[in-house]
Scaffold this active site. Structure first.
Site, mmCIF file in Angstrom:
data_model
loop_
_atom_site.group_PDB
_atom_site.id
_atom_site.type_symbol
_atom_site.label_atom_id
_atom_site.label_comp_id
_atom_site.label_asym_id
_atom_site.label_seq_id
_atom_site.Cartn_x
_atom_site.Cartn_y
_atom_site.Cartn_z
ATOM 1 N N GLU A 261 -16.170 21.087 -40.610
ATOM 2 C CA GLU A 261 -15.583 20.299 -39.529
ATOM 3 C C GLU A 261 -14.251 20.963 -39.213
ATOM 4 O O GLU A 261 -13.338 20.962 -40.029
ATOM 5 C CB GLU A 261 -15.424 18.837 -39.972
ATOM 6 C CG GLU A 261 -15.064 17.910 -38.852
ATOM 7 C CD GLU A 261 -16.025 17.956 -37.666
ATOM 8 O OE1 GLU A 261 -17.190 18.339 -37.820
ATOM 9 O OE2 GLU A 261 -15.579 17.635 -36.554
ATOM 10 N N GLU B 36 -10.771 22.933 -29.916
ATOM 11 C CA GLU B 36 -10.984 23.761 -31.105
ATOM 12 C C GLU B 36 -11.914 24.930 -30.788
ATOM 13 O O GLU B 36 -11.683 26.059 -31.242
ATOM 14 C CB GLU B 36 -11.537 22.890 -32.242
ATOM 15 C CG GLU B 36 -10.487 21.923 -32.783
ATOM 16 C CD GLU B 36 -11.031 20.637 -33.378
ATOM 17 O OE1 GLU B 36 -10.227 19.701 -33.548
ATOM 18 O OE2 GLU B 36 -12.243 20.540 -33.651
ATOM 19 N N ASP C 263 -14.848 12.833 -36.393
ATOM 20 C CA ASP C 263 -15.529 13.013 -37.688
ATOM 21 C C ASP C 263 -16.823 12.211 -37.722
ATOM 22 O O ASP C 263 -17.828 12.636 -38.293
ATOM 23 C CB ASP C 263 -14.643 12.513 -38.844
ATOM 24 C CG ASP C 263 -13.220 12.994 -38.697
ATOM 25 O OD1 ASP C 263 -13.035 14.073 -38.124
ATOM 26 O OD2 ASP C 263 -12.300 12.281 -39.129
#
Ligand code: AMP
Length: 447
Positions: free
Chosen positions: A263, A293, A428
């Site tokens: 992650e 990201e 998450d």
């Protein structure tokens, strides 16, 4: 919805390495005024000008907190001087919650009824273990002469706990700094992040020697927390030591057939970000990221133009293009997953059906919507809440399932909740839901 849960119930998951306590304080006028009274106003103003990037004394904290309120901008500043822990502990916090990706995901997956969740973080105190749900399928490995798995809820191993103190304030909060009147521009938060020197993001030796055994007990592993690795430690070790060690351990897990997932998380420190890319992203089977990201990784591997376009225009076509590049560049990866506010997308090289992948992503949007609405997912039945949230208004743009050049490309629109109760841990939740479901597809295939 129940069919989805039926599919993941045979999966066993290992999570590592980060979990902490999020201690939340709602800042009111009385609290901020009591902080201001500790120093002459002009000293606080000087400190605000100085803009401390780490907290070494209470004045640093007070200055950055006031600045964050004044600008209405969220900020996170590391606590450098660990002796200040006692001072921070002297405040009365309104709420304590589990924080850190591995911690959040472990509670979620145990509540959803996975066969077993083995959670690992090197530092776990009684105070931290109390944040976990009381469930027989949620265990922690203790290794000395032999490997033992005990309920996370019952672990009392260390004294030290990583605590992130979160100071939340509402738009309009007003107070005085000397003669100056200050008013909060927006509702947001200021985080004092703790980075305890003793916390090393890796399996400690006592557990590491049983890693092969642990690997045999699980189907997949959700790895996170690398952003918490420091460049240097007081014992002379550096981030490279920990990245090399973690890479070796991922190899061990893979050798035993464990599907490994990184992650990615937001990593402001560029050296650490590069190390996550070169040591971890180059080793794992699966990666989960948000758009920013993804853009950061593309930038790091030389695709600056595409990275900029993704950041500026947020088009799904560019994100798909970026994912293809990542799959091509990192041959070890079989899955790339990207989540944005509007959709979740997965690309895989594996021979799995498009229909199953669609279910996989749909499941993760139900999880996200449930968490956004309720703040937390405590039991399986909670998912009905998310299931009743419709896909967002742009759904036609984001419902895709096709095959191209031996790649399966699937996206599902998010079930958008207008006024979410909380947004902490949503990324998450989406990622782990998709990864665990994907593992279950592969597991069924190999039976
Ligand atoms: P974030 O942590 O804000 O990057 O969000 C992570 C993921 O959570 C997004 O990719 C969405 O899939 C989901 N998400 C975020 N906000 C909401 C919301 N208000 N309602 C439903 N899902 C959300």
């Amino acid at each position: 919805m129940l069919e989805y849960l039926e599919k993941i119930k045979d999966v066993s998951l290992l999570t590592a390495y980060n979990a902490n306590i999020d201690a939340i304080k709602y800042v009111n006028e009385e609290f901020i005024s009591s902080l201001i009274s500790l120093y002459p106003p002009e000293k606080i103003r000087e400190k605000i000008e100085e803009y401390p990037r780490a907290i070494n004394e209470p004045l640093d904290f007070i200055a950055r907190l006031i600045l964050s309120i004044k600008l209405g901008k969220p900020a996170e500043v590391p606590l450098k001087n660990e002796e200040l822990n006692d001072w921070f502990n002297s405040f009365k916090y309104d709420e304590e919650k589990i924080g850190g990706q591995a911690g959040i995901v472990s509670n979620l997956m145990a509540a959803l009824g996975l066969k077993r969740v083995i959670f690992y973080t090197p530092l776990i105190s009684e105070r931290l273990s109390r944040m976990f749900i009381d469930s027989n399928n949620l265990v922690y490995p203790i290794g000395n002469d032999e490997l033992k798995l005990i309920k996370v809820k019952e672990v009392k191993k260390d004294k030290l706990t990583k605590i992130n103190r979160i100071f939340e304030f509402k738009e309009g909060l007003a107070f005085k700094l000397g003669e100056e009147k200050i008013k909060a521009k927006a509702s947001t938060r200021f985080i004092v992040a703790s980075r305890p020197e003793a916390l090393r993001m890796c399996f400690d030796n006592s557990v590491r020697k049983f890693l092969k055994e642990l690997a045999k007990m699980v189907d997949c592993s959700f790895l996170s927390g690398f952003q918490g690795i420091k460049e240097e430690y007081s014992d002379g070790t550096t981030y490279i030591d920990y990245f090399e060690r973690d890479r070796e351990d991922i190899k061990t897990l893979k050798k035993e057939g464990v599907l490994t997932h990184l992650e990615f998380a937001s990593i402001p420190n560029l050296k650490i970000r590069e190390a996550v890319i070169n040591y971890i992203l180059r080793e794992v089977d699966s990666v989960g990221m948000d758009e920013t990201e993804l853009a950061n990784v593309l930038h790091s591997i030389g695709y600056e133009k595409l990275s900029d376009i993704i950041l500026k225009e947020s088009k799904i076509e560019d994100v798909i293009e970026g994912c293809k590049i990542i799959l091509d560049e990192f041959k070890n990866l079989e899955v790339v997953q990207v989540h944005t506010l509007y959709y979740i997308l997965m690309l895989t090289k594996e021979e799995v059906s498009l229909e199953e992948l669609k279910n996989c992503l749909d499941f993760s949007t139900i999880l996200a919507a449930t968490k956004a609405k309720l703040g937390d997912i405590k039991k399986k039945e909670d998912l009905k809440v998310g299931l009743n949230v419709p896909y967002n208004e742009y759904k036609e743009l984001f419902l895709k399932a096709y095959e191209e050049d031996n790649l399966k490309i699937v996206s599902v629109p998010s079930r958008y909740v207008k006024n979410p109760k909380s947004t902490v841990g949503l990324g998450d939740t989406v990622s782990s839901g998709a990864f665990v479901y994907y593992t279950s597809i592969k597991k069924r295939k190999s039976l």
